[in-house]
Design an enzyme around this catalytic site. Structure first.
Site, PDB file in Angstrom:
ATOM      1  N   LYS A 177       0.853  -1.194   0.000  1.00 21.48           N
ATOM      2  CA  LYS A 177       0.000   0.000   0.000  1.00 21.48           C
ATOM      3  C   LYS A 177       0.891   1.247   0.000  1.00 21.48           C
ATOM      4  O   LYS A 177       1.463   1.618   1.021  1.00 21.48           O
ATOM      5  CB  LYS A 177      -0.920   0.034   1.233  1.00 21.48           C
ATOM      6  CG  LYS A 177      -2.011   1.089   1.063  1.00 21.48           C
ATOM      7  CD  LYS A 177      -2.616   1.585   2.342  1.00 21.48           C
ATOM      8  CE  LYS A 177      -1.834   2.635   3.035  1.00 21.48           C
ATOM      9  NZ  LYS A 177      -1.592   3.886   2.273  1.00 21.48           N
ATOM     10  N   GLY A 230       6.926   4.706   8.276  1.00 16.33           N
ATOM     11  CA  GLY A 230       6.099   5.898   8.428  1.00 16.33           C
ATOM     12  C   GLY A 230       6.329   6.509   9.801  1.00 16.33           C
ATOM     13  O   GLY A 230       7.358   6.263  10.438  1.00 16.33           O
ATOM     14  N   SER A 231       5.360   7.260  10.252  1.00 16.02           N
ATOM     15  CA  SER A 231       5.538   8.000  11.506  1.00 16.02           C
ATOM     16  C   SER A 231       5.453   7.085  12.720  1.00 16.02           C
ATOM     17  O   SER A 231       4.833   6.015  12.680  1.00 16.02           O
ATOM     18  CB  SER A 231       4.461   9.086  11.596  1.00 16.02           C
ATOM     19  OG  SER A 231       3.194   8.463  11.596  1.00 16.02           O
ATOM     20  N   THR A 232       6.024   7.544  13.811  1.00 19.36           N
ATOM     21  CA  THR A 232       5.977   6.774  15.063  1.00 19.36           C
ATOM     22  C   THR A 232       4.541   6.657  15.575  1.00 19.36           C
ATOM     23  O   THR A 232       4.141   5.594  16.077  1.00 19.36           O
ATOM     24  CB  THR A 232       6.909   7.438  16.102  1.00 19.36           C
ATOM     25  OG1 THR A 232       8.255   7.279  15.626  1.00 19.36           O
ATOM     26  CG2 THR A 232       6.789   6.803  17.469  1.00 19.36           C
ATOM     27  N   GLY A 235       3.002   3.986  13.588  1.00 15.20           N
ATOM     28  CA  GLY A 235       3.675   2.727  13.949  1.00 15.20           C
ATOM     29  C   GLY A 235       3.102   2.132  15.230  1.00 15.20           C
ATOM     30  O   GLY A 235       2.854   0.921  15.324  1.00 15.20           O
ATOM     31  N   GLU A 252       9.610   0.912  10.735  1.00 15.08           N
ATOM     32  CA  GLU A 252      10.672   1.900  10.471  1.00 15.08           C
ATOM     33  C   GLU A 252      10.026   3.258  10.645  1.00 15.08           C
ATOM     34  O   GLU A 252       9.265   3.688   9.779  1.00 15.08           O
ATOM     35  CB  GLU A 252      11.207   1.741   9.041  1.00 15.08           C
ATOM     36  CG  GLU A 252      11.859   0.408   8.750  1.00 15.08           C
ATOM     37  CD  GLU A 252      13.186   0.234   9.472  1.00 15.08           C
ATOM     38  OE1 GLU A 252      13.768   1.247   9.924  1.00 15.08           O
ATOM     39  OE2 GLU A 252      13.634  -0.908   9.607  1.00 15.08           O
ATOM     40  N   CYS A 286      13.738  10.626   7.324  1.00 16.78           N
ATOM     41  CA  CYS A 286      13.588  10.088   8.688  1.00 16.78           C
ATOM     42  C   CYS A 286      14.874  10.230   9.486  1.00 16.78           C
ATOM     43  O   CYS A 286      14.850  10.459  10.685  1.00 16.78           O
ATOM     44  CB  CYS A 286      13.181   8.625   8.614  1.00 16.78           C
ATOM     45  SG  CYS A 286      14.236   7.677   7.506  1.00 16.78           S
ATOM     46  N   GLU A 387       9.709  15.265  16.018  1.00 16.50           N
ATOM     47  CA  GLU A 387      10.078  15.209  14.601  1.00 16.50           C
ATOM     48  C   GLU A 387       9.240  16.225  13.826  1.00 16.50           C
ATOM     49  O   GLU A 387       8.010  16.167  13.846  1.00 16.50           O
ATOM     50  CB  GLU A 387       9.819  13.798  14.051  1.00 16.50           C
ATOM     51  CG  GLU A 387      10.277  13.662  12.623  1.00 16.50           C
ATOM     52  CD  GLU A 387       9.963  12.289  12.018  1.00 16.50           C
ATOM     53  OE1 GLU A 387       8.805  11.848  12.122  1.00 16.50           O
ATOM     54  OE2 GLU A 387      10.872  11.688  11.436  1.00 16.50           O
TER      55      GLU A 387
HETATM   56  P1  NAD Z   1       2.439   8.217   8.031  1.00 18.90           P
HETATM   57  O1  NAD Z   1       2.749   7.416   9.243  1.00 18.90           O
HETATM   58  O2  NAD Z   1       1.412   9.266   8.122  1.00 18.90           O
HETATM   59  O3  NAD Z   1       1.979   7.271   6.833  1.00 18.90           O
HETATM   60  C1  NAD Z   1       2.778   6.210   6.386  1.00 18.90           C
HETATM   61  C2  NAD Z   1       1.899   5.176   5.703  1.00 18.90           C
HETATM   62  O4  NAD Z   1       1.018   4.628   6.677  1.00 18.90           O
HETATM   63  C3  NAD Z   1       1.016   5.728   4.585  1.00 18.90           C
HETATM   64  O5  NAD Z   1       0.930   4.773   3.552  1.00 18.90           O
HETATM   65  C4  NAD Z   1      -0.340   5.881   5.278  1.00 18.90           C
HETATM   66  O6  NAD Z   1      -1.439   5.799   4.391  1.00 18.90           O
HETATM   67  C5  NAD Z   1      -0.319   4.692   6.219  1.00 18.90           C
HETATM   68  N1  NAD Z   1      -1.202   4.812   7.386  1.00 18.90           N
HETATM   69  C6  NAD Z   1      -1.598   5.946   8.014  1.00 18.90           C
HETATM   70  N2  NAD Z   1      -2.434   5.636   9.046  1.00 18.90           N
HETATM   71  C7  NAD Z   1      -2.540   4.283   9.074  1.00 18.90           C
HETATM   72  C8  NAD Z   1      -3.234   3.360   9.902  1.00 18.90           C
HETATM   73  N3  NAD Z   1      -4.009   3.783  10.899  1.00 18.90           N
HETATM   74  N4  NAD Z   1      -3.118   2.045   9.649  1.00 18.90           N
HETATM   75  C9  NAD Z   1      -2.346   1.602   8.629  1.00 18.90           C
HETATM   76  N5  NAD Z   1      -1.665   2.426   7.804  1.00 18.90           N
HETATM   77  C10 NAD Z   1      -1.755   3.759   8.021  1.00 18.90           C
HETATM   78  O7  NAD Z   1       3.852   8.793   7.540  1.00 18.90           O
HETATM   79  P2  NAD Z   1       4.118   9.774   6.333  1.00 18.90           P
HETATM   80  O8  NAD Z   1       3.653  11.129   6.743  1.00 18.90           O
HETATM   81  O9  NAD Z   1       3.616   9.179   5.070  1.00 18.90           O
HETATM   82  O10 NAD Z   1       5.725   9.741   6.267  1.00 18.90           O
HETATM   83  C11 NAD Z   1       6.536  10.482   7.097  1.00 18.90           C
HETATM   84  C12 NAD Z   1       6.988   9.650   8.277  1.00 18.90           C
HETATM   85  O11 NAD Z   1       7.668   8.483   7.806  1.00 18.90           O
HETATM   86  C13 NAD Z   1       7.998  10.370   9.136  1.00 18.90           C
HETATM   87  O12 NAD Z   1       7.671  10.183  10.489  1.00 18.90           O
HETATM   88  C14 NAD Z   1       9.318   9.682   8.805  1.00 18.90           C
HETATM   89  O13 NAD Z   1      10.281   9.749   9.827  1.00 18.90           O
HETATM   90  C15 NAD Z   1       8.865   8.291   8.547  1.00 18.90           C
HETATM   91  N6  NAD Z   1       9.858   7.566   7.749  1.00 18.90           N
HETATM   92  C16 NAD Z   1      10.638   6.642   8.374  1.00 18.90           C
HETATM   93  C17 NAD Z   1      11.623   5.969   7.660  1.00 18.90           C
HETATM   94  C18 NAD Z   1      12.511   4.936   8.311  1.00 18.90           C
HETATM   95  O14 NAD Z   1      13.139   4.180   7.592  1.00 18.90           O
HETATM   96  N7  NAD Z   1      12.584   4.866   9.625  1.00 18.90           N
HETATM   97  C19 NAD Z   1      11.787   6.240   6.301  1.00 18.90           C
HETATM   98  C20 NAD Z   1      10.968   7.191   5.698  1.00 18.90           C
HETATM   99  C21 NAD Z   1      10.003   7.844   6.438  1.00 18.90           C
END
Ligand code: NAD
Length: 505
Positions: A177, A230-232, A235, A252, A286, A387
């Site tokens: 996704k 994605g975001s903490t 996560g 991650e 990130c 962050e």
């Molecule tokens: P986000 O957490 O908002 O979204 C990430 C993904 O999760 C998207 O596909 C989103 O649709 C999905 N998502 C959102 N809510 C969900 C839920 N309730 N259940 C399942 N899936 C859900 O993050 P973002 O704004 O897209 O990206 C930025 C974040 O990603 C930052 O916090 C960044 O640090 C992190 N990031 C981490 C790494 C790493 O390797 N550690 C790499 C890149 C980005």
């Protein structure tokens, strides 16, 4: 205008609920493409296809050398279509063209690395505990099953490659996704998979929203593992939702990486490296170098020179090769970053650079924020602890190595850190004590697909890359084989089983 359908079971199909959305160019808000939005019903179809493809054994039990060839073919196609993918990544994600060129090449490279790792041994004897002639102990790695991969918008194709590479090399099938904000290159990847003839259901790609398709995937009983970037905050939510079926998880998540400049650093390299570490992709990384700690002996000169240099970064159209700083992903992200800048101002910290939205009229429709530098910032402040995910650097001074380590570790994240010094032994001692999954000495952003990448503390769980990252997509099985252990030596005869010959045979 380009239009993308869902890629499920080897076919491009319309979404069950009939919903489509548009993805916008962060440079000027124009529409880039129209894409199908997956609902829970589509998730169910995609998971069923991935389940069939896994359970049939066609992919999981295929000779590793054949799987390796498939991965190589995907990598080669990405390289072949690089020019088109670069352009689409710039339009869809606002990445500068300089970064997008690297991203597409690195996506192909990551898949290629996993094509080689697909050939690594998945079974070995634990000879240290085997007793030749009596018993053998085998350690066997098996694919975990169906993987739900959920990725963010900051490196769209690269994140997809980082998930598909290890999952496919391990023998898993996948439902990917992409972020609802950047589905384009993931859907182009679906076309590539189709062109190379990947068996139906092995990879399914379904853009959709987190609360709907994302949660549907996380909660689905037939998904064995969630690989999330994605975001903490999200996560943590995923951890809770996955608990119901005790799914395997790799998370991650976010970061707030400490960048330490020692008094013996090569100042020019440290300034350039700190600017690169912080402002690459407008700070939407990130592991960006967002907290800069400078030794007090260098502090004033260092901060002034960094400001002078950072001022010269060119903000502009990401399609232009001379642009250093492109837009943020969305208007929402601009508002979020500006609210952190306001918070820093309200807490009384001084802005040495930026702090606003750039004024040139050609940028007025885009989602821009000026590269911003706060100085003399307290480590406990909101802008030092949270962050921001935009071009906002916080700088403070330290007086000794002990203090630098303590302040660097005083944060809930632990994704990366860095130390600049001409004394590598001294820097290494500091690196040993930093609570971060990656520590660079005199470098930044340099990841290697064969070295583990992931976070301490609230930056995540598990590691990506290398054989270690591939094993995150595998179950481990211990097989004990009795090769003729003498009866009198079997300890269980003394515990439950009555002594003497067999039963009533
Ligand atoms: P986000 O957490 O908002 O979204 C990430 C993904 O999760 C998207 O596909 C989103 O649709 C999905 N998502 C959102 N809510 C969900 C839920 N309730 N259940 C399942 N899936 C859900 O993050 P973002 O704004 O897209 O990206 C930025 C974040 O990603 C930052 O916090 C960044 O640090 C992190 N990031 C981490 C790494 C790493 O390797 N550690 C790499 C890149 C980005």
């Amino acid at each position: 205008m380009r239009e993308y359908q869902l890629y499920i079971d080897g076919k491009f199909i319309k979404p069950r609920a009939g919903r489509y959305d548009e993805t916008l160019n962060p440079f000027d808000g124009s529409v880039v493409a129209r894409f199908a939005v997956a609902s829970v019903e589509d998730v169910n179809l995609a998971v069923a296809a991935a389940r069939r493809a896994f359970d049939s054994g066609g992919w999981a039990e295929m000779a590793p050398s054949t799987r390796s060839e498939v991965l190589k073919a995907i990598s080669a196609k990405i390289n072949e279509k690089a020019a088109e993918l670069v352009e689409l990544e710039v339009l869809d994600s606002g990445s500068t063209i300089k970064k997008a060129r690297e991203d597409i090449a690195l996506s192909a490279r990551a898949i290629n690395v996993f094509s080689k790792l697909a050939l690594s041994e998945n079974e070995r004897e634990l000879s240290e505990i085997s007793k030749p002639g009596f018993a053998r102990n085998i350690l066997r790695y098996e694919p975990v099953g169906v993987v739900g991969a959920i990725i963010p918008w900051n490196f769209p194709l690269k994140m997809a490659a980082w998930k598909l590479g290890p999952a496919l090399a391990a023998g898993c099938t996948v439902v990917l996704k992409p972020s609802e904000l950047t589905p384009v290159t993931a859907m182009e990847l679906a076309k590539i998979l189709d062109e190379i003839g990947l068996p139906p259901g092995v990879v399914n790609i379904i853009p959709g929203y987190g609360h709907d398709a994302g949660e549907g995937l996380v909660k689905h009983p037939d998904v064995n593992k969630i690989a999330f970037t994605g975001s903490t905050v999200v996560g943590k939510k995923i951890m809770q939702l996955a608990a119901g079926s005790m799914k395997r998880l790799t998370l991650e998540c976010g970061g707030k990486s400490a960048n330490i400049v020692l008094d013996d650093a090569d100042i020019d390299t440290a300034i350039n490296g700190s600017i690169y570490g912080m402002f690459y992709h407008s700070g939407q990384c990130c592991e960006a170098a967002t907290r800069l700690f400078v030794h007090e002996k260098l502090y004033d000169k260092f901060v002034a020179s960094l400001g002078d240099k950072a001022k010269r970064m060119r903000i502009g159209n990401p399609m232009d090769l001379s642009t250093d700083i492109g837009p943020l992903i969305s208007r929402k992200q601009v508002n979020r970053v500006m609210s952190y800048i306001e918070s820093g101002k309200n807490e009384g910290f001084t802005i040495a650079l930026g702090g606003g939205v750039p004024q040139p009229s050609e940028l007025s429709k885009g989602y821009f924020v000026e590269p911003t530098v706060f100085v003399e910032v307290d480590n406990s402040s909101k802008i030092s602890q949270e962050e921001i995910f935009g071009p906002v650097l916080v700088i403070s001074k330290f007086f000794g190595d002990e203090e630098a380590v303590a302040r660097a570790n005083d944060v809930s994240y632990g994704l990366a850190a860095g130390v600049w010094s001409t004394n590598v032994e001294r820097a290494k001692k500091i690196a040993d004590r930093l609570q971060a999954g990656t520590v660079w000495i005199n470098e930044w952003h340099l990841l290697n697909e064969r070295a583990p990448f992931g976070g301490y503390k609230q930056s995540g769980i598990g590691r990506e890359f290398g054989r270690i990252g591939m094993e995150e997509y595998m179950e481990m099985k211990h097989i004990h084989i009795d090769d003729g252990f003498p009866r009198e030596k079997r300890t269980w005869y003394d515990t439950v089983v009555p002594k003497g010959e067999g039963g009533n045979w």
